[in-house]
Scaffold this motif. Sequence first.
Motif, PDB file in Angstrom:
ATOM      1  N   ARG A  47     -26.660  36.541  -3.246  1.00 14.26           N
ATOM      2  CA  ARG A  47     -27.078  35.188  -3.652  1.00 14.26           C
ATOM      3  C   ARG A  47     -27.124  34.248  -2.439  1.00 14.26           C
ATOM      4  O   ARG A  47     -27.989  33.384  -2.355  1.00 14.26           O
ATOM      5  N   GLU A  48     -26.202  34.429  -1.502  1.00 16.17           N
ATOM      6  CA  GLU A  48     -26.232  33.653  -0.259  1.00 16.17           C
ATOM      7  C   GLU A  48     -27.529  33.932   0.511  1.00 16.17           C
ATOM      8  O   GLU A  48     -28.181  33.014   1.005  1.00 16.17           O
ATOM      9  N   LEU A  49     -27.892  35.208   0.612  1.00 17.10           N
ATOM     10  CA  LEU A  49     -29.149  35.584   1.276  1.00 17.10           C
ATOM     11  C   LEU A  49     -30.332  34.889   0.620  1.00 17.10           C
ATOM     12  O   LEU A  49     -31.221  34.366   1.295  1.00 17.10           O
ATOM     13  N   GLN A  50     -30.348  34.856  -0.697  1.00 16.70           N
ATOM     14  CA  GLN A  50     -31.476  34.276  -1.428  1.00 16.70           C
ATOM     15  C   GLN A  50     -31.592  32.766  -1.210  1.00 16.70           C
ATOM     16  O   GLN A  50     -32.644  32.192  -1.462  1.00 16.70           O
ATOM     17  N   GLN A  51     -30.533  32.131  -0.721  1.00 22.28           N
ATOM     18  CA  GLN A  51     -30.612  30.705  -0.381  1.00 22.28           C
ATOM     19  C   GLN A  51     -31.421  30.496   0.901  1.00 22.28           C
ATOM     20  O   GLN A  51     -31.852  29.387   1.199  1.00 22.28           O
ATOM     21  N   LEU A  52     -31.611  31.559   1.667  1.00 23.37           N
ATOM     22  CA  LEU A  52     -32.307  31.480   2.956  1.00 23.37           C
ATOM     23  C   LEU A  52     -33.791  31.798   2.859  1.00 23.37           C
ATOM     24  O   LEU A  52     -34.517  31.684   3.835  1.00 23.37           O
ATOM     25  N   GLY A  53     -34.248  32.239   1.695  1.00 26.25           N
ATOM     26  CA  GLY A  53     -35.656  32.596   1.516  1.00 26.25           C
ATOM     27  C   GLY A  53     -35.842  33.346   0.218  1.00 26.25           C
ATOM     28  O   GLY A  53     -34.920  33.466  -0.588  1.00 26.25           O
ATOM     29  N   ASN A  54     -37.052  33.852   0.028  1.00 28.95           N
ATOM     30  CA  ASN A  54     -37.372  34.636  -1.164  1.00 28.95           C
ATOM     31  C   ASN A  54     -37.403  36.110  -0.785  1.00 28.95           C
ATOM     32  O   ASN A  54     -38.340  36.570  -0.138  1.00 28.95           O
ATOM     33  N   PHE A  55     -36.387  36.844  -1.190  1.00 29.90           N
ATOM     34  CA  PHE A  55     -36.254  38.254  -0.860  1.00 29.90           C
ATOM     35  C   PHE A  55     -36.335  39.092  -2.135  1.00 29.90           C
ATOM     36  O   PHE A  55     -35.939  38.651  -3.205  1.00 29.90           O
ATOM     37  N   ASP A  56     -36.823  40.319  -1.999  1.00 30.82           N
ATOM     38  CA  ASP A  56     -36.921  41.267  -3.125  1.00 30.82           C
ATOM     39  C   ASP A  56     -37.746  40.700  -4.280  1.00 30.82           C
ATOM     40  O   ASP A  56     -37.335  40.772  -5.440  1.00 30.82           O
ATOM     41  N   THR A  57     -38.914  40.172  -3.992  1.00 33.69           N
ATOM     42  CA  THR A  57     -39.782  39.684  -5.070  1.00 33.69           C
ATOM     43  C   THR A  57     -40.595  40.820  -5.693  1.00 33.69           C
ATOM     44  O   THR A  57     -41.175  40.642  -6.763  1.00 33.69           O
ATOM     45  N   LYS A  58     -40.642  41.981  -5.032  1.00 36.33           N
ATOM     46  CA  LYS A  58     -41.349  43.158  -5.566  1.00 36.33           C
ATOM     47  C   LYS A  58     -40.448  44.385  -5.625  1.00 36.33           C
ATOM     48  O   LYS A  58     -40.846  45.419  -6.143  1.00 36.33           O
ATOM     49  N   THR A  59     -39.262  44.288  -5.027  1.00 30.23           N
ATOM     50  CA  THR A  59     -38.332  45.414  -4.964  1.00 30.23           C
ATOM     51  C   THR A  59     -36.984  44.960  -5.515  1.00 30.23           C
ATOM     52  O   THR A  59     -36.842  43.826  -5.956  1.00 30.23           O
ATOM     53  N   SER A  60     -35.998  45.844  -5.450  1.00 26.14           N
ATOM     54  CA  SER A  60     -34.636  45.493  -5.849  1.00 26.14           C
ATOM     55  C   SER A  60     -33.672  46.167  -4.889  1.00 26.14           C
ATOM     56  O   SER A  60     -34.046  47.082  -4.159  1.00 26.14           O
ATOM     57  N   SER A  61     -32.424  45.713  -4.900  1.00 26.30           N
ATOM     58  CA  SER A  61     -31.418  46.236  -3.977  1.00 26.30           C
ATOM     59  C   SER A  61     -30.099  46.495  -4.693  1.00 26.30           C
ATOM     60  O   SER A  61     -29.593  45.622  -5.402  1.00 26.30           O
ATOM     61  N   TRP A  62     -29.568  47.722  -4.480  1.00 29.28           N
ATOM     62  CA  TRP A  62     -28.218  48.015  -4.948  1.00 29.28           C
ATOM     63  C   TRP A  62     -27.258  47.039  -4.268  1.00 29.28           C
ATOM     64  O   TRP A  62     -27.450  46.689  -3.099  1.00 29.28           O
ATOM     65  N   ILE A  63     -26.226  46.614  -4.974  1.00 25.51           N
ATOM     66  CA  ILE A  63     -25.169  45.796  -4.381  1.00 25.51           C
ATOM     67  C   ILE A  63     -23.826  46.475  -4.639  1.00 25.51           C
ATOM     68  O   ILE A  63     -23.725  47.386  -5.468  1.00 25.51           O
ATOM     69  N   LYS A  64     -22.797  46.031  -3.931  1.00 19.12           N
ATOM     70  CA  LYS A  64     -21.461  46.590  -4.098  1.00 19.12           C
ATOM     71  C   LYS A  64     -21.040  46.400  -5.551  1.00 19.12           C
ATOM     72  O   LYS A  64     -21.057  45.284  -6.070  1.00 19.12           O
ATOM     73  N   THR A  65     -20.678  47.487  -6.186  1.00 18.07           N
ATOM     74  CA  THR A  65     -20.355  47.484  -7.617  1.00 18.07           C
ATOM     75  C   THR A  65     -18.843  47.526  -7.824  1.00 18.07           C
ATOM     76  O   THR A  65     -18.160  48.350  -7.209  1.00 18.07           O
TER      77      THR A  65
END
Length: 189
Positions: A129-147
């Motif tokens: 969510r911090e990354l997404q404050q810096l721009g628009n990322f993964d608008t066509k893809t997705s990313s695994w995150i620490k679960t």
Amino acid sequence: MTNKNIKELSPEQSEELLSTLKARFVKNMNRHNGLEWDKIKVRLQANSQKVWSLNEMEKTGGEPDVVRHDTKTGEYIFFDCSAESPKGRRSFCYDREALEARKQYKPENNAIDMAAAMDIELLTEEEYRELQQLGNFDTKTSSWIKTPAAIRKLGGALFCDRRYDTVFLYHNGAESYYAARAFRGSLRV
């Protein structure tokens, strides 16, 4: 003779990577207001194994960039800042347990093992969510995150993306993998 366990770049490779990182730093000043490249460069030059990890992030399409400075530890934090989930890390299930559970059509690798081999960490939900404050990322893809362990124990894993100008958190079976899903990493230097 060099030790094969030491992860280092040649001086030429290091200079090439530092040049790439500096150009990205200058181009994207909104990601790191108040930070100075020269201070970051000094820290990088003193940490050759971290430079190796940044190179691994770069080689797999992550486009690492500095997103924060931890004033308590003095570390600079790099995230994968590619517009879409890194191409060289797609089509992986979440972890080794999930990979081994697949009976057929096993993916080539898994996100947790690859991140460990690169000496980086998967982004947490908070970091994503911090990354997404810096721009628009993964608008066509997705990313695994620490679960969280409790979710993983039940067979699930978490991933995020950005759609409709909103960051979404989802779940999937950890053994699933998709051509448009990879993972984003972080590295503290």
